[in-house]
Scaffold this motif. Structure first.
Motif, PDB file in Angstrom:
ATOM      1  N   ASP A 168       0.763  -1.158  -0.068  1.00 19.78           N
ATOM      2  CA  ASP A 168       0.165  -0.022   0.056  1.00 19.78           C
ATOM      3  C   ASP A 168       0.812   1.296   0.148  1.00 19.78           C
ATOM      4  N   TYR A 169       1.971   1.232   0.815  1.00 20.14           N
ATOM      5  CA  TYR A 169       2.759   2.436   0.989  1.00 20.14           C
ATOM      6  C   TYR A 169       3.514   2.506  -0.433  1.00 20.14           C
ATOM      7  N   LEU A 170       3.933   1.559  -0.924  1.00 22.77           N
ATOM      8  CA  LEU A 170       4.525   1.786  -2.274  1.00 22.77           C
ATOM      9  C   LEU A 170       3.785   2.260  -3.402  1.00 22.77           C
ATOM     10  N   ALA A 171       2.487   1.834  -3.457  1.00 23.28           N
ATOM     11  CA  ALA A 171       1.589   2.252  -4.479  1.00 23.28           C
ATOM     12  C   ALA A 171       1.086   3.656  -4.207  1.00 23.28           C
ATOM     13  N   ALA A 172       1.244   4.061  -3.061  1.00 23.80           N
ATOM     14  CA  ALA A 172       0.898   5.537  -2.766  1.00 23.80           C
ATOM     15  C   ALA A 172       2.312   6.455  -3.026  1.00 23.80           C
ATOM     16  N   ALA A 173       3.360   6.098  -2.976  1.00 20.91           N
ATOM     17  CA  ALA A 173       4.372   6.799  -3.203  1.00 20.91           C
ATOM     18  C   ALA A 173       4.882   6.658  -4.768  1.00 20.91           C
ATOM     19  N   CYS A 174       4.028   7.176  -5.487  1.00 22.24           N
ATOM     20  CA  CYS A 174       4.196   7.042  -6.775  1.00 22.24           C
ATOM     21  C   CYS A 174       5.247   8.029  -7.382  1.00 22.24           C
ATOM     22  N   ASP A 175       5.342   9.294  -6.858  1.00 25.05           N
ATOM     23  CA  ASP A 175       6.244  10.132  -7.207  1.00 25.05           C
ATOM     24  C   ASP A 175       7.520  10.008  -6.596  1.00 25.05           C
ATOM     25  N   ALA A 176       7.950   8.886  -5.709  1.00 27.07           N
ATOM     26  CA  ALA A 176       9.134   9.034  -4.931  1.00 27.07           C
ATOM     27  C   ALA A 176      10.207   8.203  -5.745  1.00 27.07           C
ATOM     28  N   ASP A 177      11.407   8.805  -5.557  1.00 25.23           N
ATOM     29  CA  ASP A 177      12.580   8.095  -6.316  1.00 25.23           C
ATOM     30  C   ASP A 177      13.351   6.839  -5.477  1.00 25.23           C
ATOM     31  N   VAL A 178      13.182   7.356  -4.012  1.00 25.20           N
ATOM     32  CA  VAL A 178      13.564   6.253  -3.153  1.00 25.20           C
ATOM     33  C   VAL A 178      12.442   6.085  -1.957  1.00 25.20           C
ATOM     34  N   VAL A 179      12.100   4.705  -1.649  1.00 23.93           N
ATOM     35  CA  VAL A 179      11.150   4.553  -0.626  1.00 23.93           C
ATOM     36  C   VAL A 179      12.103   3.645   0.237  1.00 23.93           C
ATOM     37  N   CYS A 180      12.052   4.349   1.586  1.00 25.09           N
ATOM     38  CA  CYS A 180      12.870   3.624   2.627  1.00 25.09           C
ATOM     39  C   CYS A 180      11.780   3.038   3.700  1.00 25.09           C
ATOM     40  N   PHE A 181      11.923   1.861   3.809  1.00 21.25           N
ATOM     41  CA  PHE A 181      11.070   1.165   4.878  1.00 21.25           C
ATOM     42  C   PHE A 181      12.054   0.891   6.147  1.00 21.25           C
ATOM     43  N   PRO A 182      11.640   0.784   7.508  1.00 20.15           N
ATOM     44  CA  PRO A 182      12.364   0.639   8.670  1.00 20.15           C
ATOM     45  C   PRO A 182      12.983  -0.589   8.800  1.00 20.15           C
TER      46      PRO A 182
END
Length: 272
Positions: free
Chosen positions: A39-53
């Motif tokens: 869900d978070y990845l789908a919402a972060a459609c404009d991000a270059d890098v998505v960092c999870f904990p």
């Protein structure tokens, strides 16, 4: 909770849009955690890098108590996370407890993009209670790149080892992502969430802010948040600039995403 703030240096030739996910990661609940991450990845459609904990896929588990949550890098659970990046231009960073043969497992952060596993970093600073459960990673921290911008990784207690950050910088990293899950002490029933949040915020500002200034790099932090079956985590998303200033921060411990734009100049592709 979503916030965005631009870092300094508007004249830079390239911006890196980052999403620092502050999420609850239940212990051993791999399916649930992966669904939340999707869900978070789908919402972060404009991000270059998505960092999870840290340990976002497995939750922060003691291996002996949750043996089924000790995963292999070539196993189906990691493959499911990697598959979440298929069709997206973003690079995603996620954490797990990684099997290490008959030895104590590693605490690992994996890097994926376009449906491929690009590599991993194994936490080097294993101290206190973790020394009974986990093995430290070895060798120089790897450096990866997104759109020509080199970045490195650190995990939680690495915050107390400036050499982890210095080693990544020597290999060309312009940004270092710290994935964290610092457990809070004391009884859950009487948890003082603000005190825990402010403690971790102070640790990040004092140490990571100093490393960022000393090394001339950006350092970004994504932290587990909320209550699990037997442990609580304070949350905290932060971006520190090369002058040591905190350029963006989550306001509290609520689950959500801190979005920020880092104006780093484009450079050659880095290996790792």
């Amino acid at each position: 909770m979503t916030s965005e703030r631009s870092a300094e240096g508007a004249g830079a030739t390239s911006d890196l849009r980052i999403a620092l996910v502050q999420m609850r990661c239940e212990k051993g609940a791999v399916d649930r955690n992966l669904a939340t991450m999707a869900d978070y990845l789908a919402a972060a459609c404009d991000a270059d890098v998505v960092c999870f904990p840290e340990m976002s896929i497995t939750g922060y588990v003691e291996p002996a108590r949750h043996p089924r949550a000790v995963l292999r890098l070539d196993g189906p659970e990691v493959a499911r996370f990697v598959a979440l990046t298929r069709g997206s231009p973003a690079t995603a960073l996620a954490g797990l407890v990684e099997a290490h043969g008959a030895a104590r497992p590693y605490i690992t952060q994996v890097v994926a993009r376009g449906g491929e596993l690009l590599g991993y970093y194994r936490k080097r600073t294993i101290v206190d209670d973790e020394a009974r459960w986990f093995s430290p990673g070895e060798g120089a921290p790897p450096v990866f790149a997104h759109r020509g911008v080199p970045f490195g990784l650190a995990i939680c207690a690495d915050i107390d080892d400036p050499e982890v950050f210095a080693a990544g910088t020597r290999r060309g990293a312009r940004v270092i992502f710290e994935a964290a899950a610092p457990g809070l002490y004391g009884a859950q029933a009487t948890r003082d969430w603000r005190a825990g949040f402010e403690w971790w915020r102070g640790e990040c500002r004092a140490k990571l802010g100093r490393y960022a200034r000393d090394l001339g790099v950006y350092i970004a932090v994504a932290t587990q948040a909320g209550r699990t079956v037997d442990e609580d985590f304070p949350g905290g998303g932060y971006l520190f600039g090369p002058d040591g200033a905190c350029l963006a921060a989550t306001p509290d411990w609520a689950e959500g995403v801190l979005e920020a734009t880092v104006p780093v100049g484009a450079g050659p592709e880095a290996g790792g």
